[in-house]
Motif scaffolding. Sequence first.
Motif, mmCIF file in Angstrom:
data_model
loop_
_atom_site.group_PDB
_atom_site.id
_atom_site.type_symbol
_atom_site.label_atom_id
_atom_site.label_comp_id
_atom_site.label_asym_id
_atom_site.label_seq_id
_atom_site.Cartn_x
_atom_site.Cartn_y
_atom_site.Cartn_z
ATOM 1 N N TRP A 220 38.259 45.771 43.401
ATOM 2 C CA TRP A 220 39.648 45.304 43.363
ATOM 3 C C TRP A 220 39.752 43.963 42.648
ATOM 4 O O TRP A 220 40.651 43.749 41.837
ATOM 5 C CB TRP A 220 40.224 45.248 44.782
ATOM 6 C CG TRP A 220 41.525 44.501 44.845
ATOM 7 C CD1 TRP A 220 41.783 43.371 45.541
ATOM 8 C CD2 TRP A 220 42.746 44.830 44.161
ATOM 9 N NE1 TRP A 220 43.068 42.963 45.344
ATOM 10 C CE2 TRP A 220 43.694 43.840 44.489
ATOM 11 C CE3 TRP A 220 43.127 45.847 43.292
ATOM 12 C CZ2 TRP A 220 44.987 43.842 43.991
ATOM 13 C CZ3 TRP A 220 44.426 45.849 42.789
ATOM 14 C CH2 TRP A 220 45.339 44.862 43.139
ATOM 15 N N ASP A 221 38.840 43.053 42.951
ATOM 16 C CA ASP A 221 38.839 41.743 42.278
ATOM 17 C C ASP A 221 38.776 41.924 40.767
ATOM 18 O O ASP A 221 39.519 41.295 40.016
ATOM 19 C CB ASP A 221 37.609 40.922 42.702
ATOM 20 C CG ASP A 221 37.708 40.444 44.131
ATOM 21 O OD1 ASP A 221 38.822 40.375 44.651
ATOM 22 O OD2 ASP A 221 36.643 40.141 44.716
ATOM 23 N N THR A 223 39.484 44.589 39.013
ATOM 24 C CA THR A 223 40.697 45.236 38.501
ATOM 25 C C THR A 223 41.823 44.221 38.371
ATOM 26 O O THR A 223 42.520 44.169 37.356
ATOM 27 C CB THR A 223 41.138 46.371 39.456
ATOM 28 O OG1 THR A 223 39.992 47.127 39.813
ATOM 29 C CG2 THR A 223 42.159 47.264 38.798
ATOM 30 N N LEU A 224 41.968 43.393 39.391
ATOM 31 C CA LEU A 224 43.005 42.361 39.358
ATOM 32 C C LEU A 224 42.785 41.418 38.180
ATOM 33 O O LEU A 224 43.722 41.049 37.467
ATOM 34 C CB LEU A 224 42.976 41.586 40.683
ATOM 35 C CG LEU A 224 44.183 40.699 40.962
ATOM 36 C CD1 LEU A 224 45.432 41.536 41.096
ATOM 37 C CD2 LEU A 224 43.954 39.876 42.214
ATOM 38 N N TYR A 225 41.539 41.075 37.971
ATOM 39 C CA TYR A 225 41.206 40.208 36.830
ATOM 40 C C TYR A 225 41.641 40.887 35.538
ATOM 41 O O TYR A 225 42.308 40.275 34.700
ATOM 42 C CB TYR A 225 39.707 39.931 36.828
ATOM 43 C CG TYR A 225 39.237 39.047 35.702
ATOM 44 C CD1 TYR A 225 39.975 37.944 35.291
ATOM 45 C CD2 TYR A 225 38.027 39.304 35.058
ATOM 46 C CE1 TYR A 225 39.540 37.134 34.264
ATOM 47 C CE2 TYR A 225 37.578 38.498 34.040
ATOM 48 C CZ TYR A 225 38.335 37.418 33.641
ATOM 49 O OH TYR A 225 37.895 36.633 32.626
ATOM 50 N N MET A 227 43.922 43.048 35.177
ATOM 51 C CA MET A 227 45.382 43.110 35.117
ATOM 52 C C MET A 227 45.980 41.789 34.666
ATOM 53 O O MET A 227 47.056 41.756 34.082
ATOM 54 C CB MET A 227 45.937 43.480 36.499
ATOM 55 C CG MET A 227 45.785 44.947 36.832
ATOM 56 S SD MET A 227 45.841 45.273 38.600
ATOM 57 C CE MET A 227 47.530 44.980 38.981
ATOM 58 N N LEU A 228 45.279 40.715 34.927
ATOM 59 C CA LEU A 228 45.858 39.399 34.631
ATOM 60 C C LEU A 228 45.257 38.742 33.385
ATOM 61 O O LEU A 228 45.588 37.622 33.060
ATOM 62 C CB LEU A 228 45.660 38.464 35.832
ATOM 63 C CG LEU A 228 46.371 38.906 37.106
ATOM 64 C CD1 LEU A 228 45.960 38.034 38.263
ATOM 65 C CD2 LEU A 228 47.877 38.859 36.915
ATOM 66 N N ILE A 293 42.346 46.443 31.217
ATOM 67 C CA ILE A 293 41.824 46.626 32.577
ATOM 68 C C ILE A 293 40.530 47.430 32.527
ATOM 69 O O ILE A 293 39.517 47.052 33.137
ATOM 70 C CB ILE A 293 42.871 47.344 33.465
ATOM 71 C CG1 ILE A 293 44.102 46.442 33.633
ATOM 72 C CG2 ILE A 293 42.285 47.682 34.830
ATOM 73 C CD1 ILE A 293 45.261 47.127 34.311
ATOM 74 N N ARG A 342 47.642 33.530 35.225
ATOM 75 C CA ARG A 342 46.636 33.433 36.285
ATOM 76 C C ARG A 342 46.767 32.101 37.021
ATOM 77 O O ARG A 342 46.572 32.026 38.228
ATOM 78 C CB ARG A 342 45.236 33.567 35.693
ATOM 79 C CG ARG A 342 44.758 35.000 35.658
ATOM 80 C CD ARG A 342 43.389 35.073 35.081
ATOM 81 N NE ARG A 342 43.447 35.040 33.635
ATOM 82 C CZ ARG A 342 42.428 34.700 32.873
ATOM 83 N NH1 ARG A 342 41.290 34.332 33.412
ATOM 84 N NH2 ARG A 342 42.543 34.716 31.569
ATOM 85 N N PHE A 347 44.564 31.633 40.087
ATOM 86 C CA PHE A 347 43.231 32.156 39.772
ATOM 87 C C PHE A 347 42.603 31.434 38.580
ATOM 88 O O PHE A 347 43.262 31.179 37.579
ATOM 89 C CB PHE A 347 43.314 33.650 39.450
ATOM 90 C CG PHE A 347 43.616 34.486 40.652
ATOM 91 C CD1 PHE A 347 42.676 34.623 41.657
ATOM 92 C CD2 PHE A 347 44.837 35.134 40.771
ATOM 93 C CE1 PHE A 347 42.948 35.403 42.766
ATOM 94 C CE2 PHE A 347 45.113 35.910 41.880
ATOM 95 C CZ PHE A 347 44.173 36.051 42.884
ATOM 96 N N THR A 372 38.545 33.760 40.380
ATOM 97 C CA THR A 372 38.717 33.544 41.824
ATOM 98 C C THR A 372 39.737 32.439 42.053
ATOM 99 O O THR A 372 40.230 31.829 41.122
ATOM 100 C CB THR A 372 37.375 33.219 42.505
ATOM 101 O OG1 THR A 372 37.539 33.334 43.902
ATOM 102 C CG2 THR A 372 36.893 31.815 42.184
ATOM 103 N N LYS A 373 40.061 32.207 43.309
ATOM 104 C CA LYS A 373 41.009 31.147 43.639
ATOM 105 C C LYS A 373 40.383 29.782 43.367
ATOM 106 O O LYS A 373 39.173 29.614 43.442
ATOM 107 C CB LYS A 373 41.380 31.241 45.130
ATOM 108 C CG LYS A 373 42.278 32.420 45.443
ATOM 109 C CD LYS A 373 43.724 32.088 45.171
ATOM 110 C CE LYS A 373 44.630 33.242 45.593
ATOM 111 N NZ LYS A 373 46.009 33.033 45.156
#
Lengths: 542, 157
Positions: A220-221, A223-225, A227-228, A293, A342, A347, A372-373
Amino acid sequence: MIENSTYNDNSNSDNSNNDIIDTSSTYVPHSYGTEKRLHPLTILYRAIASAPGVLIPFYFVYTQGSIEDWLYILIGVIVGIFLLPGILLNYVYFTYYITPDEVVIRSGILSRKQRNIPIARVQNVESSQNFLQRLLGLVKIRIETAGGGETEGLLEFVSKKEAEMINQIIDSYKARLEEAAANPMEGGPSRHSADINFIESNKTNRTSQKDSLIFSMSLWDVTLYGMLRLRPTILILFAWLFSMSQQFGFYDFDDLPTDDIEGYIQSIDIATLIAYLIVGVIAFLIASWLIDIALTINKYYGFKLSKESGKLHTEFGLLGKKKGTIPLEKLQMTVIFTNAIRRKLGFYGLKLETAGFAAQQGKVSEVAVPFTKFERLLRIAKDVTKIEYPDELINVSRKTIRRAMVRYVLAFIFPLAGLYFVTSWFWLLLVLVPLFYYGAVLRYQFRGYYITGDTVIIKQGFWFQRIIIIPIAKIQTLNIRQTFFQRRLGLASLIVDTAAGSTIYDAKIDDIDQNDAEEIMQRLNDNFSKIYAAKSELRIED
Amino acid sequence: MHQLDPSVKIIWAVSYSIRSVLFTALLLAFEFFFVRTGKLEWFLSFGLTTIIFALICLAIIIIYPQLKYRFWKFEVRPEELYLERGVLTRVKTTAPYRRVQHLDVAQSVMERMMDLGKLVIYTAGTRGADIIIPGLPIAYAEMLRDQLKNYSREDAV
């Protein structure tokens, strides 16, 4: 000779440790001296990899088959005749072996070449596999040294076991060197004393070598990366497809109705055209996004960052696998990067730049944390690189807004001034001026710097933000630059030069007050001297 | 703060002169073939452009070395080398001695005739990797080189 016998004497005791070692044969020291060839499947891989070159002529004959095209077949056959034996001969004549302190690579069919890589100078061992290589169990090993491109060692390809062994030998040698350096009473890293320590240090190495995992990413991390990231992937893909299609003739531009282009244009109704255009653009953006992605997942799947004494290891990839090592002592700069979107979501990513040479650009910039945050990233960065990060950075001079403004206006208005001759609506462009001002202010707001006792921190960029952190101990030269216009405004730019291998990151504090610049330069030089004075004092006390 | 040897101005002037003569000759040839024959419509008659260009060059040859000399300064500090240079864009550089990778003293023909030389300092930096101090008396350049060479340093980056 003496070294060799020492090694053989120890070989028995080493073998007795087999229970700890998963790949028992890999640590037998007498395997050092033997000259080895690459993995036999290398031949198969190279044949497959060069197949397109041979097959393309056949493809042409197949699609446009006419008698003259038998020429292509002839070329293909000739290429094949020379290529296959070439691959075989290259394989046969490429050998390598590892001595206690050198990696020796011999290559060349007609003129033999021998490359000796002293292990003491090895910066980094990188192993990677693409998808096909992974299927065949081949690993590409790149041994990077500080001597520039010439002394680099490339082994394409060895087995996984062999790759591990090479890594082990180099690691344990480095460990011995460090040990010897830590106990100068033993007379420094002399080869003999190092040999005696070898087995022991190897043992401790293996037990303590349980890398501690610092950071990992879930699917998920990643994928999110993806996406952004918002890279214009499809443009790159299109450019590539376009060049391919032209080369292979998949696409014929003669199909366009060039004869009756005016009639063609008139026949299209504007509303439909706009609708098509909008749908097209949206589809285009979505496709680009999805591809990005997919590419991101493929690249960063299963990302892991782990720490071992003085080194970081990264491992990632779905179809292909990549393993990287970042030697922390060679670290030149730490870069925290993000894009505007991001950043809004909080992020950031972390890149570490180690020493390298311009010839091997990109190889020396390793992503330590893709995404990451900020808080977590900072914690990792602090843990890994011992940096300090202040709550607030110092702003550059406000006058930079003025300079940026002038630059934007010149850069945009001048080329567009040509419109004056085309349309009387030219003055509408003045609407852009407040926008430029807003841009210039943003640019100012997203710039900053900070000097701690042992680091320089430089922040720049609104769309693509980066925070560059340089250890003062790694500074090569310092420069203050003042252009004619900067001098008029009493501004200056401070440029911090390091031995970082890639030049993408410009460690430059733009547009600060010229007195501040002088003061900072002075302070950095003082701190630099202090750091090294403290280091040499420590050494004397030892 | 040291200045360079004043005769470096002559070397600079000569090198600008050579370049100027070359470009002026090229421009003249261009004018000869295009402006004179009328193949190119130009608002100045044949020869004038070249003359203007040559005059500008002459001004540069006379003024620029003076300015360049005036702004070129260096200092051998206890821990680092400090340089200042540039006419329009001013650059100040500090290079810590422990960052010196290796050193060269180089001499061109002109410099040899005037007993001058330049000290080239290589660092491992990516940006301005080599630092050049031109126009030093050759004996001084060599002395400086030996002095810097003896500075104890680590080769680690």
